[in-house]
Design an enzyme around this catalytic site. Structure first.
Site, PDB file in Angstrom:
ATOM      1  N   LYS A  22      -0.626  -4.203  -3.213  1.00 34.77           N
ATOM      2  CA  LYS A  22      -1.901  -3.536  -2.908  1.00 34.77           C
ATOM      3  C   LYS A  22      -1.862  -2.153  -3.536  1.00 34.77           C
ATOM      4  O   LYS A  22      -1.304  -1.213  -2.985  1.00 34.77           O
ATOM      5  CB  LYS A  22      -2.143  -3.407  -1.410  1.00 34.77           C
ATOM      6  CG  LYS A  22      -3.474  -2.710  -1.074  1.00 34.77           C
ATOM      7  CD  LYS A  22      -3.630  -2.486   0.423  1.00 34.77           C
ATOM      8  CE  LYS A  22      -4.978  -1.842   0.749  1.00 34.77           C
ATOM      9  NZ  LYS A  22      -5.140  -0.473   0.242  1.00 34.77           N
TER      10      LYS A  22
ATOM     11  N   ASP B  33      10.960   5.178  -9.720  1.00 37.25           N
ATOM     12  CA  ASP B  33      10.718   5.764 -11.044  1.00 37.25           C
ATOM     13  C   ASP B  33      11.425   7.101 -11.219  1.00 37.25           C
ATOM     14  O   ASP B  33      11.791   7.480 -12.338  1.00 37.25           O
ATOM     15  CB  ASP B  33       9.217   5.947 -11.278  1.00 37.25           C
ATOM     16  CG  ASP B  33       8.526   4.635 -11.629  1.00 37.25           C
ATOM     17  OD1 ASP B  33       9.203   3.590 -11.569  1.00 37.25           O
ATOM     18  OD2 ASP B  33       7.318   4.658 -11.934  1.00 37.25           O
TER      19      ASP B  33
ATOM     20  N   SER C 232       0.816  -1.211   0.000  1.00 38.92           N
ATOM     21  CA  SER C 232       0.000   0.000   0.000  1.00 38.92           C
ATOM     22  C   SER C 232       0.852   1.265   0.000  1.00 38.92           C
ATOM     23  O   SER C 232       1.557   1.541  -0.959  1.00 38.92           O
ATOM     24  CB  SER C 232      -0.952  -0.042   1.203  1.00 38.92           C
ATOM     25  OG  SER C 232      -1.917   0.967   1.135  1.00 38.92           O
TER      26      SER C 232
END
Length: 403
Positions: free
Chosen positions: A337, A323, A312
């Site tokens: 999740k 990224d 999560s």
């Protein structure tokens, strides 16, 4: 005569059986609709025409089923419990493990846990693939740690009552209680059972643990993303700065998530201003991108440690750092999740926690049911009993930062 009586008994038994099978689905749908309608759940949408037709059909059948309950059921009826359990069953019908209905009392407890202050024994728990409630780790200086509860312990009984098959929320509610009282736990450990009495105390959860390692490498472990953890993270980093930190390890292993904003606040400290850190898509396909709001305050080589329980909000932070090229990820694939829940309040204090959006990394990489693969996959090897455990993942992080 005896044959007629047997036929009547058989009829009643069959009718009762059919009722038991059907009533959950029927009452669930209708009562939920009625409850939400009368409790004024805020929404701009409307029920579809097909759903309206189903509701009318169910409403008619429901009256007949209730007559059967009143005529044949021999036990007491708790009307409020029937309503609560009915609504929970309806939401469970979404087949979404993260959406749930909570009564006012359950919601209050949920918020207390999110704030990190409660009366209990002080353990982090999760549910494994077999449905067992497993202790991830005891909180430092907690009653659980004091009596010797360990990571990996499976909770089998609470006060002599089996909790096998119950979820973490139900097990947690049974463990908690009045401060100063004892709770008896039976746990499965290393193919044997261990029974312990644990005193309930007021628990203050500290979300962050810090340490200065060799060669001016700072180490910060985040146990959860509850309210206030980003401020604790900032304070921990500033204290490491006074000690001359030059490189940083962020440990998100076993961090099952929490509040999204807390993860984004930490990302804001590490990723340059105006960079994308999160992409969300709602039920209608609308896409929203969240960007950093301030200049970065942490500018150094960073390694993030993850494992299969990093989930999560942890995955949000991991994804945006990966990224944006701000960290190297070490460990095992994360949990997966990748959805966000909103809470809709009802007038009686109960709430509907509903999955309303899916989130993606800044490069629009899917997380839900997929997880994030680390840059360096390193698995922990279980050492033979009696030998010191070796943290290969931490050692890899140190190797990378010392290179």
């Amino acid at each position: 005569m005896e044959s007629d009586e047997k036929k009547q008994l058989f009829y009643k038994f069959t009718l009762a059986s059919v009722f038991i099978i059907c009533v959950t689905a029927i009452i669930t749908f209708y009562a939920t609709f009625q409850h939400f309608g009368t409790k004024s759940l805020i929404t701009t949408g409307e029920v579809s025409e097909d759903a309206n037709e189903n509701i009318k059909t169910i409403a008619g059948n429901l009256k007949d089923f209730r007559k059967m309950v009143d005529e044949y059921y021999i036990g007491d009826i708790d009307e409020q419990k029937m309503v609560d359990e009915t609504i929970k069953g309806y939401i469970n019908g979404l087949d979404d493990e993260y959406s749930e209905y909570m009564t006012a009392e359950e919601w209050e407890e949920y918020q207390i846990n999110a704030l990190g202050n409660y009366v209990g024994i002080g353990v982090y728990m999760t549910q494994d693939v077999n449905g067992n409630v497993v202790i991830i780790e005891p909180i430092e200086e907690s009653p659980a740690e004091a009596v010797g509860l360990k990571a990996g312990d499976i909770i089998v009984e609470v006060n002599g009552e089996s909790v096998v098959g119950l979820d973490t929320a139900k097990v947690s509610s049974k463990i908690k209680g009045e401060e100063g009282t004892l709770v008896n736990l039976k746990v499965a450990r290393d193919n044997q059972y261990v029974t312990l009495d644990v005193e309930r105390k007021a628990i203050k959860v500290y979300h962050v643990k810090k340490e200065m390692l060799e060669n001016n490498i700072g180490y910060i472990k985040l146990s959860t993303f509850d309210e206030g953890c980003s401020n604790e993270f900032r304070t921990a980093f500033e204290e490491l700065q006074t000690q001359g930190v030059q490189k940083l390890i962020i440990d998100l292993r076993d961090n099952t998530g929490g509040l999204v904003d807390e993860a984004l606040n930490i990302a804001d400290m590490i990723v340059p201003k105006d960079k994308a850190i999160l992409i969300t898509k709602d039920a209608k396909g609308n896409k929203e991108t969240t960007y950093t709001q301030q200049e970065k305050i942490i500018d150094m080589n960073i390694v993030v440690l993850v494992n299969e329980y990093s989930a999560s909000a942890s995955e949000i932070l991991v994804g945006c750092l990966k990224d944006n090229g701000e960290a190297t990820i070490v460990g095992t694939k994360t949990y997966g999740k990748g959805v966000i829940q909103n809470v809709f309040s009802l007038s009686d204090g109960s709430v509907l926690k509903l999955t309303t959006a899916e989130y993606f990394t800044p490069n629009e990489t899917k997380i839900n049911k997929e997880g994030i693969m680390p840059d360096y996959e390193v698995k922990l090897v279980e050492e033979p009993e009696g030998q010191e455990e070796i943290d290969e993942q931490l050692n890899k992080a140190l190797e990378l930062l010392n290179a």
